[in-house]
Write a protein that holds these residues in place. Structure first.
Motif, PDB file in Angstrom:
ATOM      1  N   CYS A 261     -23.702 -57.017 -52.893  1.00  0.00           N
ATOM      2  CA  CYS A 261     -22.641 -56.017 -52.775  1.00  0.00           C
ATOM      3  C   CYS A 261     -21.434 -56.519 -53.555  1.00  0.00           C
ATOM      4  O   CYS A 261     -20.857 -57.566 -53.211  1.00  0.00           O
ATOM      5  N   PRO A 262     -21.040 -55.860 -54.640  1.00  0.00           N
ATOM      6  CA  PRO A 262     -19.924 -56.336 -55.457  1.00  0.00           C
ATOM      7  C   PRO A 262     -18.631 -56.538 -54.666  1.00  0.00           C
ATOM      8  O   PRO A 262     -17.922 -57.528 -54.863  1.00  0.00           O
ATOM      9  N   ARG A 263     -18.327 -55.624 -53.750  1.00  0.00           N
ATOM     10  CA  ARG A 263     -17.083 -55.768 -52.981  1.00  0.00           C
ATOM     11  C   ARG A 263     -17.095 -57.038 -52.143  1.00  0.00           C
ATOM     12  O   ARG A 263     -16.086 -57.749 -52.076  1.00  0.00           O
ATOM     13  N   ASN A 264     -18.238 -57.338 -51.511  1.00  0.00           N
ATOM     14  CA  ASN A 264     -18.334 -58.575 -50.733  1.00  0.00           C
ATOM     15  C   ASN A 264     -18.188 -59.796 -51.629  1.00  0.00           C
ATOM     16  O   ASN A 264     -17.532 -60.777 -51.264  1.00  0.00           O
ATOM     17  N   ALA A 265     -18.815 -59.747 -52.798  1.00  0.00           N
ATOM     18  CA  ALA A 265     -18.738 -60.887 -53.723  1.00  0.00           C
ATOM     19  C   ALA A 265     -17.296 -61.109 -54.171  1.00  0.00           C
ATOM     20  O   ALA A 265     -16.830 -62.259 -54.234  1.00  0.00           O
ATOM     21  N   VAL A 266     -16.581 -60.039 -54.473  1.00  0.00           N
ATOM     22  CA  VAL A 266     -15.181 -60.165 -54.898  1.00  0.00           C
ATOM     23  C   VAL A 266     -14.348 -60.775 -53.780  1.00  0.00           C
ATOM     24  O   VAL A 266     -13.535 -61.689 -54.010  1.00  0.00           O
ATOM     25  N   VAL A 267     -14.550 -60.299 -52.546  1.00  0.00           N
ATOM     26  CA  VAL A 267     -13.798 -60.828 -51.402  1.00  0.00           C
ATOM     27  C   VAL A 267     -14.088 -62.319 -51.219  1.00  0.00           C
ATOM     28  O   VAL A 267     -13.186 -63.128 -50.997  1.00  0.00           O
ATOM     29  N   ASP A 268     -15.371 -62.694 -51.346  1.00  0.00           N
ATOM     30  CA  ASP A 268     -15.751 -64.101 -51.168  1.00  0.00           C
ATOM     31  C   ASP A 268     -15.123 -64.988 -52.239  1.00  0.00           C
ATOM     32  O   ASP A 268     -14.608 -66.077 -51.936  1.00  0.00           O
ATOM     33  N   ILE A 269     -15.173 -64.543 -53.480  1.00  0.00           N
ATOM     34  CA  ILE A 269     -14.653 -65.358 -54.581  1.00  0.00           C
ATOM     35  C   ILE A 269     -13.139 -65.488 -54.473  1.00  0.00           C
ATOM     36  O   ILE A 269     -12.581 -66.576 -54.658  1.00  0.00           O
ATOM     37  N   LEU A 270     -12.468 -64.390 -54.164  1.00  0.00           N
ATOM     38  CA  LEU A 270     -11.018 -64.462 -53.968  1.00  0.00           C
ATOM     39  C   LEU A 270     -10.676 -65.388 -52.804  1.00  0.00           C
ATOM     40  O   LEU A 270      -9.698 -66.145 -52.850  1.00  0.00           O
ATOM     41  N   GLY A 271     -11.505 -65.342 -51.761  1.00  0.00           N
ATOM     42  CA  GLY A 271     -11.291 -66.222 -50.618  1.00  0.00           C
ATOM     43  C   GLY A 271     -11.489 -67.682 -50.983  1.00  0.00           C
ATOM     44  O   GLY A 271     -10.730 -68.555 -50.545  1.00  0.00           O
ATOM     45  N   ALA A 272     -12.502 -67.976 -51.798  1.00  0.00           N
ATOM     46  CA  ALA A 272     -12.767 -69.351 -52.210  1.00  0.00           C
ATOM     47  C   ALA A 272     -11.642 -69.879 -53.096  1.00  0.00           C
ATOM     48  O   ALA A 272     -11.211 -71.027 -52.953  1.00  0.00           O
ATOM     49  N   ILE A 273     -11.159 -69.046 -54.008  1.00  0.00           N
ATOM     50  CA  ILE A 273     -10.044 -69.442 -54.879  1.00  0.00           C
ATOM     51  C   ILE A 273      -8.785 -69.663 -54.044  1.00  0.00           C
ATOM     52  O   ILE A 273      -8.065 -70.658 -54.206  1.00  0.00           O
ATOM     53  N   GLY A 274      -8.503 -68.726 -53.129  1.00  0.00           N
ATOM     54  CA  GLY A 274      -7.323 -68.842 -52.283  1.00  0.00           C
ATOM     55  C   GLY A 274      -7.360 -70.089 -51.414  1.00  0.00           C
ATOM     56  O   GLY A 274      -6.360 -70.809 -51.281  1.00  0.00           O
ATOM     57  N   ALA A 275      -8.523 -70.381 -50.841  1.00  0.00           N
ATOM     58  CA  ALA A 275      -8.658 -71.563 -50.000  1.00  0.00           C
ATOM     59  C   ALA A 275      -8.491 -72.840 -50.822  1.00  0.00           C
ATOM     60  O   ALA A 275      -7.961 -73.847 -50.323  1.00  0.00           O
ATOM     61  N   THR A 276      -8.929 -72.808 -52.066  1.00  0.00           N
ATOM     62  CA  THR A 276      -8.770 -73.970 -52.948  1.00  0.00           C
ATOM     63  C   THR A 276      -7.291 -74.250 -53.193  1.00  0.00           C
ATOM     64  O   THR A 276      -6.858 -75.409 -53.202  1.00  0.00           O
ATOM     65  N   HIS A 277      -6.505 -73.197 -53.371  1.00  0.00           N
ATOM     66  CA  HIS A 277      -5.058 -73.370 -53.559  1.00  0.00           C
ATOM     67  C   HIS A 277      -4.389 -73.844 -52.268  1.00  0.00           C
ATOM     68  O   HIS A 277      -3.578 -74.776 -52.286  1.00  0.00           O
ATOM     69  N   ILE A 278      -4.725 -73.204 -51.161  1.00  0.00           N
ATOM     70  CA  ILE A 278      -4.068 -73.513 -49.891  1.00  0.00           C
ATOM     71  C   ILE A 278      -4.409 -74.914 -49.405  1.00  0.00           C
ATOM     72  O   ILE A 278      -3.566 -75.608 -48.817  1.00  0.00           O
ATOM     73  N   SER A 279      -5.626 -75.355 -49.641  1.00  0.00           N
ATOM     74  CA  SER A 279      -6.065 -76.662 -49.133  1.00  0.00           C
ATOM     75  C   SER A 279      -5.238 -77.812 -49.699  1.00  0.00           C
ATOM     76  O   SER A 279      -5.118 -78.866 -49.071  1.00  0.00           O
ATOM     77  N   GLY A 280      -4.700 -77.628 -50.897  1.00  0.00           N
ATOM     78  CA  GLY A 280      -3.934 -78.694 -51.532  1.00  0.00           C
ATOM     79  C   GLY A 280      -4.791 -79.754 -52.187  1.00  0.00           C
ATOM     80  O   GLY A 280      -4.268 -80.757 -52.703  1.00  0.00           O
ATOM     81  N   ASP A 281      -6.119 -79.541 -52.214  1.00  0.00           N
ATOM     82  CA  ASP A 281      -7.019 -80.561 -52.766  1.00  0.00           C
ATOM     83  C   ASP A 281      -6.752 -80.808 -54.250  1.00  0.00           C
ATOM     84  O   ASP A 281      -6.639 -81.953 -54.693  1.00  0.00           O
ATOM     85  N   PHE A 282      -6.652 -79.734 -55.022  1.00  0.00           N
ATOM     86  CA  PHE A 282      -6.436 -79.949 -56.452  1.00  0.00           C
ATOM     87  C   PHE A 282      -5.002 -80.412 -56.714  1.00  0.00           C
ATOM     88  O   PHE A 282      -4.745 -81.159 -57.662  1.00  0.00           O
ATOM     89  N   HIS A 283      -4.054 -80.005 -55.853  1.00  0.00           N
ATOM     90  CA  HIS A 283      -2.682 -80.475 -56.014  1.00  0.00           C
ATOM     91  C   HIS A 283      -2.617 -82.005 -55.893  1.00  0.00           C
ATOM     92  O   HIS A 283      -1.902 -82.669 -56.661  1.00  0.00           O
ATOM     93  N   ARG A 284      -3.373 -82.549 -54.951  1.00  0.00           N
ATOM     94  CA  ARG A 284      -3.354 -83.997 -54.762  1.00  0.00           C
ATOM     95  C   ARG A 284      -3.920 -84.734 -55.971  1.00  0.00           C
ATOM     96  O   ARG A 284      -3.380 -85.756 -56.411  1.00  0.00           O
ATOM     97  N   LEU A 285      -5.006 -84.195 -56.528  1.00  0.00           N
ATOM     98  CA  LEU A 285      -5.600 -84.834 -57.705  1.00  0.00           C
ATOM     99  C   LEU A 285      -4.655 -84.780 -58.899  1.00  0.00           C
ATOM    100  O   LEU A 285      -4.524 -85.749 -59.654  1.00  0.00           O
TER     101      LEU A 285
END
Length: 589
Positions: A261-285
């Protein structure tokens, strides 16, 4: 400016104009007759690009077509010779045409472009964003965000583990800023300034015109309510990783014939990107290895000092946390970077920083990074503050005992319940149109400037011989279409008339596609959605008074410099023949 002239995709430098005029004049000085195919360099398929149609019964039309074909073939041969000779830039040829040309005059890099009149002398306060404004990143950061989000999709959203071994990785040549993802079908769309979908990709496959017309009601456009519900804008430079991951996931599913389902895939990918920003993991690196991810900015400190010494107040406003911006600013400026700021605000939460009116500031402990609990009633230089809002800033910064303007008789701010935030004397500079600049311009009337690194790259492309000549051919073909229709008269068209016009229009499309190949990504220029100004370009012109490839471009200008727009005309009747680089009427006469 890139956005200022209605008749072309780019404004070619005066030296490039001189060179192309010389070629065109030399071409038309020869006898106007069709060239044989043997005189055309390159692969045989390029005959499709340089062979113009003929009218079966109208000799006057054929005379125009023969002369046009001769010029097109000369320009194509010139491009072919440049490509096999390794002459990528027009500069060497420009110098051959006119040895007096100064190399520096031909360099558009580091220029500030103006969409409206701006007097820096009247600006008393300059605000800056952080990410992709004061600091810029190389592609390794986007690769890092892409990889982290992909792993999060597999781990947290249960996507197929095979995706991690499939070779999926960030491709800097795929996306541009200003795209949008359609939640209903997962397509990555490039919108024109009229909100039409000019181009779309499903995964890495271009969507056919027929599918576009069917999906978007036969006109490739969505209603305002449909746009709001279906389209997710991808406007900032961080979103290029988001765009690439979106396309690659859809392509993976399609290649493996996995129903989704394209809508579900878009929601999941946006969620994964958003969580990557919020987690601070890449900021620390990034904070641990600034030399790996940040591009050097040798002139940034010079620019800020010059503005400060001219009496302007400097404000730092970033959505990033203090420990992250501290690492980056120490790398690009030095340990004492905070000393030059009148206000330093982190974790600002833009655009809420502009729109909310009751968010208080919290002072940040510079040693520990922890928030203090005391009430903030005054913003002190050299200190760091978190959250807040613009209304609180005007009260805490004593906004109205401002730096004197050039003319003391000019009207000053009027204070009402904490102060009016509306002022053209504030210049705010950022990279994200909608997070940084739109509300500052629309709600408060601030002067705004966008950091647009794509400008430098587009001028680099536009300086190539192949690109210049392609643009000259496109302009010539469009001029010829107008001339031929004028020659046809105002009566009914014959079938032969339509065939000539259709074939010339197809040639225009072929040469525009060739320009997109030179730009190096499937969507073409960030400023053009196929053949029209893009929605990004329209927003840039609407909400930004200035735009520049980077902050360091300001070092070339006085703090009292006055900027004048190149061309503020908007309607076709305002654009005269004099805006063209070539006198086509004379060339075809």
């Amino acid at each position: 400016s890139i956005l200022g002239t209605a008749g072309s995709s780019f404004v070619i430098s005066s030296t490039a104009t001189l060179r192309s005029k010389t070629l065109l004049s030399a071409s038309t000085a020869q006898e106007s007759q069709p060239s044989s195919s043997s005189s055309i360099g390159g692969s045989p398929e390029f005959l499709n690009f340089v062979t113009l149609p003929r009218h079966e019964s109208n000799e006057e039309t054929n005379e125009i077509l023969i002369k046009m074909e001769k010029i097109v073939q000369e320009l194509y041969n010139d491009s072919h010779e440049a490509s096999i000779g390794g002459t990528n830039s027009s500069r060497s040829v420009n110098k051959a045409v006119d040895p007096a040309i100064d190399e520096d005059e031909d360099d558009e890099s580091g220029k500030v472009y103006s969409n409206s009149y701006v007097d820096l002398g009247k600006v008393d306060t300059v605000g800056f964003d952080y990410d992709y404004t004061l600091v810029t990143y190389n592609d390794e950061l986007l690769e890092l965000i892409y990889d982290m989000a992909l792993k999060r999709l597999v781990k947290d959203f249960q996507y197929p583990e095979e995706m991690l071994e499939s070779g999926m990785k960030f491709d800097p040549q795929f996306s541009v800023r200003g795209l949008a993802v359609d939640r209903e079908n997962g397509w990555i769309c490039h919108l024109s300034y009229t909100h039409k979908v000019a181009l779309a990709y499903e995964g890495r496959q271009k969507v056919s015109r027929e599918r576009l017309m069917k999906e978007y009601s036969g006109k490739r456009a969505l209603t305002p309510s449909e746009r709001k519900s279906r389209l997710k804008p991808l406007n900032d430079l961080f979103s290029m990783a988001e765009c690439c991951l979106m396309a690659d996931v859809v392509q993976f599913f399609n290649d493996k014939s996995i129903p989704f389902c394209p809508r579900n895939a878009v929601v999941d990918i946006l969620g994964a990107i958003g969580a990557t920003h919020i987690s601070g993991d890449f900021h620390r690196l990034v904070a641990e290895q600034p030399q790996k991810y940040f591009e050097p900015r040798p002139h940034l400190k010079e620019v800020l000092q010059k503005l400060k010494e001219s009496g302007k107040r400097l404000i730092f406003v970033s959505n990033s946390p203090f420990w992250y911006v501290d690492a980056g600013m120490k790398y690009v400026i030095g340990e004492q970077w905070r000393d030059m700021w009148d206000a330093c605000i982190v974790s600002a939460g833009k655009p809420r920083f502009y729109t909310e009116s009751t968010r208080p500031f919290r002072e940040v402990n510079k040693k520990t990074g922890k928030l203090k609990f005391k009430r903030v009633e005054r913003i002190d230089p050299g200190e760091v503050y978190s959250a807040g809002c613009l209304k609180e800033l005007t009260k805490c910064l004593d906004w109205f005992s401002a730096v004197p303007t050039q003319n003391q008789n000019e009207a000053q701010f009027t204070e009402d319940s904490g102060g009016s935030r509306a002022s053209p004397n504030v210049l705010y500079i950022g990279d994200s149109l909608f997070a940084d600049l739109v509300d500052a311009k629309r709600e408060f009337g601030w002067t705004t400037a966008a950091v647009t690194p794509e400008v430098d790259y587009k001028f680099e492309v536009a300086s190539k011989v192949q690109f210049e000549n392609a643009q000259a051919i496109i302009d010539l073909l469009l001029f010829g279409l107008r001339e031929i229709q004028e020659q046809f008269g105002s009566g009914a068209r014959t079938q032969q008339d339509f065939e000539v016009l259709d074939k010339l229009e197809r040639l225009v499309s072929l040469w525009r596609e060739e320009q997109n190949k030179l730009i190096g990504n499937p969507f073409g220029s960030v400023f053009r959605a196929k053949y029209q100004p893009s929605l990004f370009a329209h927003s840039l012109r609407r909400y930004c008074d200035l735009y520049m490839p980077n902050i360091e471009a300001l070092r070339h200008y006085s703090p009292q410099h006055r900027f004048y727009p190149e061309d503020a005309r908007l309607l076709s009747h305002e654009v005269t023949a004099e805006t063209s680089c070539y006198d086509f009427k004379e060339l075809l006469s």
